[in-house]
Enzyme design. Sequence first.
Site, PDB file in Angstrom:
ATOM      1  N   TYR A  61      13.967 -14.223 -55.975  1.00 30.20           N
ATOM      2  CA  TYR A  61      12.682 -14.875 -55.724  1.00 30.20           C
ATOM      3  C   TYR A  61      11.971 -15.159 -57.050  1.00 30.20           C
ATOM      4  CZ  TYR A  61      13.678 -12.809 -51.108  1.00 30.20           C
ATOM      5  OH  TYR A  61      14.278 -12.414 -49.934  1.00 30.20           O
ATOM      6  N   PHE A 216       7.093 -20.726 -38.051  1.00 35.89           N
ATOM      7  CA  PHE A 216       7.132 -21.603 -36.867  1.00 35.89           C
ATOM      8  C   PHE A 216       6.448 -20.930 -35.671  1.00 35.89           C
ATOM      9  CE2 PHE A 216      10.240 -25.233 -35.659  1.00 35.89           C
ATOM     10  CZ  PHE A 216       9.252 -25.836 -34.894  1.00 35.89           C
TER      11      PHE A 216
END
Length: 333
Positions: A61, A216
């Site tokens: 990351y 989502f």
Amino acid sequence: MNKVKLGNQGLIIPNVGLGCMGMTGFEDADMYGKTDEKEAISTIYRSFELGGNFLDTADLYGPFKNEKLIAKAIEGNRGKYIIATKFGWEIDDNEQITWKINGTRDYIKKSVDRSLKNLKTDYIDLYYMHRLDKNVPIEETVAAMSDLVNEGKIGYIGLSEVSSETVKRAHAIHPISAVQSEFSMFERTVEEKGVLKTLNDLGIGFVAYSPLGRGFLSGHIKSINDLPENDFRRGIPRFQEKYFHRNIELVKAIEALAEEKNITSSQLAIAWIISKGIVPIPGTKRRKYVEQNIDAGKIILTENDLAKLESIVPLGTDTGAPYDEFSMGLLDY
Ligand SMILES: NC(=O)c1ccc[n+]([C@@H]2O[C@H](COP(=O)([O-])OP(=O)(O)OC[C@H]3O[C@@H](n4cnc5c(N)ncnc54)[C@H](OP(=O)(O)O)[C@@H]3O)[C@@H](O)[C@H]2O)c1
């Protein structure tokens, strides 16, 4: 916060972790919208104040930016946090991602020292193999990780996105404490492939990454155009034209159920995972969300709630692939 055992080797963690990936950019892009270091660090503090001291990161990351951000946030309080990081996506000496997976002993030794330096610590609580290197026997990779346990550099061993067979072979070399794979109402491959059953049989904990389906399931994404131009999710089939419209209907039904219970759909998605004895690590870079996510750890769903949820998104529902073709090829299924 409720605490849970992760595996049988002694690791105890809060029942909701904090996914830190979205707090920093990735190469030139942001993963999930604009990052803000100050708010990200405040989010880690807020999580800690509420008992959420289990942080999830990876050398990938950034690369490295995320581990460095965590080092900054936890400075002076290292011992009060449980840090999980990962190695395996190869990052070269110029800090460039090569997009190969490397599970060799030499690379593991190099990776752990780099992560220790970036995290400004002398031990990592939980060290995951991020992806299986299909060119290196899992026995070799886990033996090298086992040496790190003996040297005191890491506390416990974890694996990410591995099949039942790989877990069994790995566990025979050194006890595995945790497997981390994508799991949410939209992504149940590990359940379908029998991985959860294997982990249960072997006494290995399961950590669900992307428990909100990369946002989502929050219901906040109404259209693909809500996502910034360089957002990682635009490359995921689940968010693309073919599936988006179908999936949004499922989200609406989940939201309606959450509303009946006076909670948010994100909280329902988290509570559903916890009801299965799984530890979710929802990712956020905002205090407001981390508070809601930790609160979700206290919600108890009834049999009736669970049945309603299962009827909205039954096992086997096709919500589209969770990755592009290249990344799908790196999963061990
Ligand atoms: N092992 C692996 O290969 C792997 C892969 C992916 C991720 N992970 C780990 O898993 C963690 C979690 O996964 P993820 O971040 O990909 O996906 P996620 O947790 O499913 O979703 C993150 C998204 O949800 C939003 N969100 C979080 N809490 C919310 C709430 N209460 N209400 C509304 N929206 C909310 C976040 O918004 P904001 O960003 O705006 O806060 C972000 O856009 C990562 O941070 C990372 O540590 C591991």
